[in-house]
Design an enzyme around this catalytic site. Sequence first.
Site: not given
Length: 179
Positions: A36, A11, A130, A153, A134
């Site tokens: 979006k 996403h 991941h 997360d 971040h």
Amino acid sequence: MRILGISAFYHDSAAAIVVDGRIVAAAQEERFTRKKHDANFPKGAIAYCLREASVSLNEVDYVVFYDKPFIKFERLIETYLAFAPKGFASFSKAMPVWLSEKLFQKKLLTRKLKAIDGTFDEGRLLFTEHHISHAASAFYPSPFDRALVLTMDGVGEWCTTSVGLGNGADLSIMREIHF
């Protein structure tokens, strides 16, 4: 050093470019497609970042993807096995996509990057975990030379929460809470 970071196929696809430790540009793909939460390969965002940095893809030292698909796949398989047969419906929907696309993201990313520049060398494509992604996005642009970095997360590969230490150019994860 020129590093292009990309996020895609989940996403909010995006790209960012860092030149000699300074963020030059960053953008989400939805700004270019007007879709979006666009999850597609961030072609428009990459073009914007390269243009803002006045470089071609061939002049970028590394392209870094925001997670490690093989580790994420391991988590999915182990989780489905632990809860079998309860999660079979979800498993049967997820596995075809993973086995045909997501597991082989290096190949897919290389193909997409070669479409931008046919001379792109897949040896310059790297994958990072991941939560390091971040943590790096918080620590490196901060004004601090040394900082404790907390990430929380839904889930990355296995990690849902991490604590790391940023110290100069180094960033290391000290503790993690796993899914």
